[in-house]
Design a protein around this motif. Sequence first.
Motif, mmCIF file in Angstrom:
data_model
loop_
_atom_site.group_PDB
_atom_site.id
_atom_site.type_symbol
_atom_site.label_atom_id
_atom_site.label_comp_id
_atom_site.label_asym_id
_atom_site.label_seq_id
_atom_site.Cartn_x
_atom_site.Cartn_y
_atom_site.Cartn_z
ATOM 1 N N LYS A 1 -6.663 -6.310 7.258
ATOM 2 C CA LYS A 1 -5.787 -5.595 6.326
ATOM 3 C C LYS A 1 -5.275 -6.613 5.310
ATOM 4 O O LYS A 1 -4.847 -7.705 5.692
ATOM 5 N N VAL B 1 -2.710 -8.265 3.282
ATOM 6 C CA VAL B 1 -1.252 -8.377 3.373
ATOM 7 C C VAL B 1 -0.663 -8.695 2.006
ATOM 8 O O VAL B 1 0.360 -8.131 1.606
ATOM 9 N N LYS C 1 -6.907 -6.577 11.828
ATOM 10 C CA LYS C 1 -6.508 -5.196 12.110
ATOM 11 C C LYS C 1 -7.274 -4.716 13.324
ATOM 12 O O LYS C 1 -8.488 -4.715 13.338
ATOM 13 N N ASN D 1 3.181 -10.171 10.168
ATOM 14 C CA ASN D 1 1.870 -10.003 9.522
ATOM 15 C C ASN D 1 1.124 -11.322 9.580
ATOM 16 O O ASN D 1 1.062 -12.057 8.610
ATOM 17 N N GLU D 2 0.569 -11.638 10.708
ATOM 18 C CA GLU D 2 -0.058 -12.928 10.933
ATOM 19 C C GLU D 2 -1.325 -13.082 10.087
ATOM 20 O O GLU D 2 -2.345 -12.460 10.361
ATOM 21 N N ASN E 1 7.075 -12.916 10.198
ATOM 22 C CA ASN E 1 7.276 -11.627 9.525
ATOM 23 C C ASN E 1 6.480 -10.504 10.169
ATOM 24 O O ASN E 1 6.562 -9.359 9.730
ATOM 25 N N SER F 1 4.011 -16.209 8.138
ATOM 26 C CA SER F 1 3.538 -14.832 8.278
ATOM 27 C C SER F 1 3.708 -14.331 9.706
ATOM 28 O O SER F 1 3.972 -13.151 9.925
ATOM 29 N N CYS G 1 -5.226 -11.991 4.452
ATOM 30 C CA CYS G 1 -5.493 -10.875 5.354
ATOM 31 C C CYS G 1 -5.066 -11.142 6.790
ATOM 32 O O CYS G 1 -5.189 -12.253 7.290
ATOM 33 N N ALA G 2 -4.623 -10.070 7.437
ATOM 34 C CA ALA G 2 -4.300 -10.075 8.861
ATOM 35 C C ALA G 2 -5.368 -9.288 9.590
ATOM 36 O O ALA G 2 -5.927 -8.323 9.048
#
Length: 100
Positions: A77, A79, A96, A50-51, A48, A45, A93-94
């Motif tokens: 957030k 993902v 935010k 989106n950690e 990409n 992730s 989730c990442a």
Amino acid sequence: MWCDILELATLSVIANDNGVEDKTFITREVFCNEKSVTTNEYYQSSQNGNEIKIIFEVKQIDYEKEQYIIYENETYKVVRTYKTNSEDIELHCALKEGLV
């Protein structure tokens, strides 16, 4: 056993009497389980952009495709989602920063 509580949040834009738009979350509480992110998923992730920081497991009936989660004063957030069985769903989730 559902041992934690999180807030599922939907972003809403509300205009005040002066016509100024303000972003706010409409939230509702549900029970959840906090799960660990695997090392492999964390690194994939990150590549990409989106950690994935945390995974929450909730009942599918409670989740209405909300895109944000508030948990322990942090905003996340969603993902991606993953149905683990006929009743439960994982929310990957990442973190935010800020409201949005």
